[in-house]
Motif scaffolding. Structure first.
Motif, PDB file in Angstrom:
ATOM      1  N   SER A   1      -6.643 -12.849  -2.609  1.00 32.10           N
ATOM      2  CA  SER A   1      -5.782 -11.769  -2.054  1.00 32.10           C
ATOM      3  C   SER A   1      -6.334 -10.469  -2.054  1.00 32.10           C
ATOM      4  O   SER A   1      -7.011 -10.125  -2.839  1.00 32.10           O
ATOM      5  N   PHE A   2      -5.866  -9.725  -0.847  1.00 34.91           N
ATOM      6  CA  PHE A   2      -6.332  -8.556  -0.630  1.00 34.91           C
ATOM      7  C   PHE A   2      -5.197  -7.519  -0.778  1.00 34.91           C
ATOM      8  O   PHE A   2      -4.383  -7.615  -0.111  1.00 34.91           O
ATOM      9  N   VAL A   3      -5.273  -6.521  -1.643  1.00 36.11           N
ATOM     10  CA  VAL A   3      -4.412  -5.441  -1.636  1.00 36.11           C
ATOM     11  C   VAL A   3      -5.177  -4.278  -1.410  1.00 36.11           C
ATOM     12  O   VAL A   3      -5.724  -3.521  -2.154  1.00 36.11           O
ATOM     13  N   PRO A   4      -4.726  -3.700  -0.090  1.00 34.54           N
ATOM     14  CA  PRO A   4      -5.542  -2.373   0.278  1.00 34.54           C
ATOM     15  C   PRO A   4      -4.589  -1.204  -0.340  1.00 34.54           C
ATOM     16  O   PRO A   4      -3.710  -1.538  -0.788  1.00 34.54           O
ATOM     17  N   HIS A   5      -5.163  -0.027  -0.045  1.00 34.64           N
ATOM     18  CA  HIS A   5      -4.523   1.199  -0.326  1.00 34.64           C
ATOM     19  C   HIS A   5      -3.342   1.346   0.629  1.00 34.64           C
ATOM     20  O   HIS A   5      -3.526   0.787   1.813  1.00 34.64           O
ATOM     21  N   TRP A   6      -2.367   2.182   0.405  1.00 37.72           N
ATOM     22  CA  TRP A   6      -1.229   2.234   1.109  1.00 37.72           C
ATOM     23  C   TRP A   6      -1.587   3.029   2.602  1.00 37.72           C
ATOM     24  O   TRP A   6      -1.072   2.385   3.605  1.00 37.72           O
ATOM     25  N   GLU A   7      -2.554   3.840   2.487  1.00 37.19           N
ATOM     26  CA  GLU A   7      -3.082   4.504   3.750  1.00 37.19           C
ATOM     27  C   GLU A   7      -3.683   3.513   4.614  1.00 37.19           C
ATOM     28  O   GLU A   7      -3.544   3.469   5.912  1.00 37.19           O
ATOM     29  N   SER A   8      -4.503   2.349   4.091  1.00 37.38           N
ATOM     30  CA  SER A   8      -5.220   1.582   4.861  1.00 37.38           C
ATOM     31  C   SER A   8      -4.090   0.607   5.562  1.00 37.38           C
ATOM     32  O   SER A   8      -4.293   0.192   6.800  1.00 37.38           O
ATOM     33  N   ALA A   9      -3.099   0.526   4.813  1.00 43.88           N
ATOM     34  CA  ALA A   9      -2.252  -0.599   5.404  1.00 43.88           C
ATOM     35  C   ALA A   9      -1.400   0.104   6.384  1.00 43.88           C
ATOM     36  O   ALA A   9      -0.995  -0.632   7.418  1.00 43.88           O
ATOM     37  N   ILE A  10      -1.076   1.352   6.581  1.00 42.35           N
ATOM     38  CA  ILE A  10      -0.321   2.054   7.691  1.00 42.35           C
ATOM     39  C   ILE A  10      -1.307   2.130   8.826  1.00 42.35           C
ATOM     40  O   ILE A  10      -0.427   2.255  10.056  1.00 42.35           O
ATOM     41  N   ALA A  11      -2.396   2.135   8.907  1.00 42.28           N
ATOM     42  CA  ALA A  11      -3.500   2.582   9.949  1.00 42.28           C
ATOM     43  C   ALA A  11      -4.324   1.239  10.241  1.00 42.28           C
ATOM     44  O   ALA A  11      -4.950   1.447  11.357  1.00 42.28           O
ATOM     45  N   GLY A  12      -4.486   0.487   9.523  1.00 47.03           N
ATOM     46  CA  GLY A  12      -5.440  -0.532   9.622  1.00 47.03           C
ATOM     47  C   GLY A  12      -5.061  -1.955  10.363  1.00 47.03           C
ATOM     48  O   GLY A  12      -3.799  -2.150  10.433  1.00 47.03           O
TER      49      GLY A  12
ATOM     50  N   VAL B   1       5.582  -7.807  -4.171  1.00 49.83           N
ATOM     51  CA  VAL B   1       4.155  -7.568  -4.031  1.00 49.83           C
ATOM     52  C   VAL B   1       3.547  -7.985  -5.578  1.00 49.83           C
ATOM     53  O   VAL B   1       2.496  -8.764  -5.515  1.00 49.83           O
ATOM     54  N   ILE B   2       4.287  -7.636  -6.663  1.00 48.85           N
ATOM     55  CA  ILE B   2       3.663  -8.154  -7.964  1.00 48.85           C
ATOM     56  C   ILE B   2       3.534  -9.621  -8.163  1.00 48.85           C
ATOM     57  O   ILE B   2       2.367 -10.235  -8.699  1.00 48.85           O
ATOM     58  N   ALA B   3       4.530 -10.141  -7.641  1.00 44.30           N
ATOM     59  CA  ALA B   3       4.421 -11.584  -7.688  1.00 44.30           C
ATOM     60  C   ALA B   3       3.344 -12.269  -6.920  1.00 44.30           C
ATOM     61  O   ALA B   3       2.835 -13.171  -7.478  1.00 44.30           O
ATOM     62  N   GLU B   4       3.181 -11.699  -6.102  1.00 46.21           N
ATOM     63  CA  GLU B   4       2.132 -12.193  -4.823  1.00 46.21           C
ATOM     64  C   GLU B   4       0.627 -11.951  -5.816  1.00 46.21           C
ATOM     65  O   GLU B   4      -0.300 -12.799  -5.489  1.00 46.21           O
ATOM     66  N   ILE B   5       0.572 -10.963  -6.419  1.00 44.45           N
ATOM     67  CA  ILE B   5      -0.552 -10.736  -7.166  1.00 44.45           C
ATOM     68  C   ILE B   5      -0.769 -11.950  -8.416  1.00 44.45           C
ATOM     69  O   ILE B   5      -1.992 -12.475  -8.592  1.00 44.45           O
ATOM     70  N   ALA B   6       0.279 -12.055  -9.044  1.00 41.47           N
ATOM     71  CA  ALA B   6       0.346 -12.741 -10.404  1.00 41.47           C
ATOM     72  C   ALA B   6      -0.024 -14.360  -9.646  1.00 41.47           C
ATOM     73  O   ALA B   6      -0.622 -15.321 -10.357  1.00 41.47           O
ATOM     74  N   ARG B   7       0.560 -14.632  -8.440  1.00 42.49           N
ATOM     75  CA  ARG B   7       0.215 -15.936  -7.721  1.00 42.49           C
ATOM     76  C   ARG B   7      -1.442 -16.163  -7.060  1.00 42.49           C
ATOM     77  O   ARG B   7      -1.394 -17.198  -6.713  1.00 42.49           O
ATOM     78  N   SER B   8      -2.066 -15.027  -7.448  1.00 43.74           N
ATOM     79  CA  SER B   8      -3.477 -15.306  -6.723  1.00 43.74           C
ATOM     80  C   SER B   8      -4.575 -15.609  -7.791  1.00 43.74           C
ATOM     81  O   SER B   8      -4.251 -15.329  -9.064  1.00 43.74           O
ATOM     82  N   GLU B   9      -5.599 -16.342  -7.504  1.00 43.93           N
ATOM     83  CA  GLU B   9      -6.437 -16.594  -8.476  1.00 43.93           C
ATOM     84  C   GLU B   9      -7.598 -15.481  -8.649  1.00 43.93           C
ATOM     85  O   GLU B   9      -8.117 -15.357  -9.501  1.00 43.93           O
ATOM     86  N   THR B  10      -7.671 -14.619  -7.453  1.00 43.36           N
ATOM     87  CA  THR B  10      -8.308 -13.816  -7.472  1.00 43.36           C
ATOM     88  C   THR B  10      -7.958 -12.449  -6.559  1.00 43.36           C
ATOM     89  O   THR B  10      -7.499 -12.944  -5.718  1.00 43.36           O
ATOM     90  N   ILE B  11      -7.987 -11.077  -7.227  1.00 45.91           N
ATOM     91  CA  ILE B  11      -7.732 -10.125  -6.110  1.00 45.91           C
ATOM     92  C   ILE B  11      -8.629  -9.336  -5.684  1.00 45.91           C
ATOM     93  O   ILE B  11      -9.414  -8.857  -6.599  1.00 45.91           O
ATOM     94  N   ILE B  12      -8.688  -8.841  -4.516  1.00 50.67           N
ATOM     95  CA  ILE B  12      -9.720  -7.812  -3.883  1.00 50.67           C
ATOM     96  C   ILE B  12      -8.827  -6.741  -3.856  1.00 50.67           C
ATOM     97  O   ILE B  12      -7.715  -6.735  -3.072  1.00 50.67           O
ATOM     98  N   ALA B  13      -9.004  -5.572  -4.550  1.00 50.28           N
ATOM     99  CA  ALA B  13      -8.407  -4.387  -4.653  1.00 50.28           C
ATOM    100  C   ALA B  13      -9.132  -3.097  -4.170  1.00 50.28           C
ATOM    101  O   ALA B  13      -9.823  -2.835  -4.599  1.00 50.28           O
ATOM    102  N   GLU B  14      -8.085  -2.714  -3.394  1.00 48.92           N
ATOM    103  CA  GLU B  14      -8.502  -1.414  -3.025  1.00 48.92           C
ATOM    104  C   GLU B  14      -7.523  -0.356  -3.620  1.00 48.92           C
ATOM    105  O   GLU B  14      -7.540   0.850  -4.150  1.00 48.92           O
TER     106      GLU B  14
END
Length: 318
Positions: free
Chosen positions: A122-133, A156-169
């Motif tokens: 799963s990918f969690v972008p920075h909020w600025e990336s989310a609003i413009a990307g 959001v937190i539950a989705e992170i916990a349900r992931s096997e790997t996180i790509i995090a900005e």
């Protein structure tokens, strides 16, 4: 007592979790000392954000933007813990008070325990990336689950916990992943990402912040961040001194353009996705990189120290 948190107009789960985390950590805190402001999760030790008047109880907050408020008056500022040693040094308190980001304690909440895995990556972008990307489309292209940091914090937190790997900005994307023992890879799309606060937290757990570069996914994102898109540079309008409240472009991720013909809109969308190919490739490569995770003993030690802080707060305020 009431909790302070920085409220983004767009929503940001790392700040929004203050609305309920402290009720779990300090049950009944809202019923005592109504004159005290609990300054908890977030990069909020900033004189622009916090009110000058009133007493503050600092439990795990961090520095990272602008200038610190005057925190020298012990009658107004009760500093029990800050996010990490870099904040402690900046504030001028014992580095031992730089314990950990309080968000790690979310993993102790019963509702987040034993959640089944549902996503490989799963990918969690920075909020600025989310609003413009164009990150939902980019993630779909490379088969990575997209987690919007502007969503409901618990979801959001539950989705992170349900992931096997996180790509995090998003820094709190990595913090929560680490707390749930989910390996993570840090990425960055621009120099706007605040490395001070990342390193502040990383130093508490013995992990390192070496983000992989992922290009911005749209022209609007490049404009917002003052970076380059397909070789064209966009000047950053001003240096960031505090979390920005509202700097978003139009909802479609570009400057406002009215589309009257569906076919043209479809072609334009396809063109945008083609231009986002470098972003997709870099994100795919990040997903194949070796992730990291703090040692179980390091996390357990920091959480134990944080519980001691909470015990002291209960003793002195309840």
């Amino acid at each position: 007592m009431k909790p302070y948190y920085w409220e983004s107009h767009h929503g940001n789960f790392g700040d929004d979790l203050n609305l309920w985390l402290w009720d779990f950590l300090l049950p009944g805190f809202r019923d005592v000392h109504p004159d005290v402001l609990l300054v908890g999760v977030g990069t909020v030790l900033n004189k622009v954000l916090l009110p000058e008047e009133g007493r503050k109880l600092v439990i795990g907050s961090g520095f990272g933007y602008g200038s610190l408020p005057d925190m020298s008056d012990g009658k107004l500022w009760d500093i029990r813990a800050v996010r990490g040693p870099l904040t402690a040094k900046k504030v001028g308190v014992d580095e031992a008070l730089g314990i950990v980001d309080p968000a790690v304690m979310v993993a102790e909440m019963p509702e987040f325990r034993h959640l089944p895995k549902a996503h490989k990556k799963s990918f969690v972008p920075h909020w600025e990336s989310a609003i413009a990307g164009l990150w939902p489309e980019v993630c779909a292209t490379v088969g990575i689950n997209y987690i919007d940091p502007r969503g409901d914090a618990k979801e959001v937190i539950a989705e992170i916990a349900r992931s096997e790997t996180i790509i995090a900005e998003s820094m709190h994307g990595a913090i929560l992943a680490d707390a749930f023992r989910v390996p993570w890879v840090a990425v960055s799309t621009s120099r706007n990402i605040n490395s001070f606060k990342w390193n502040d937290w990383a130093n508490t757990l013995g992990v390192s912040y070496r983000p992989r570069h992922v290009p911005v996914s749209s022209r609007a994102e490049a404009i917002l961040k003052g970076t380059r898109f397909w070789g064209v540079g966009f000047e950053n309008p001003q240096p960031e001194t505090a979390p920005q409240q509202d700097a978003s472009p139009a909802p479609d991720g570009e400057l406002m353009v009215r589309e009257r013909e569906p076919r043209k809109a479809g072609l334009r969308g396809a063109a945008k996705q083609m231009l986002a190919v470098p972003s997709a490739l870099a994100l795919w490569q990040a997903g194949r990189a070796e992730p990291q995770l703090s040692a179980d003993t390091a996390l357990a030690s920091r959480k134990a120290r944080f519980r001691e802080v909470l015990d002291g707060v209960r003793r002195d305020y309840f």
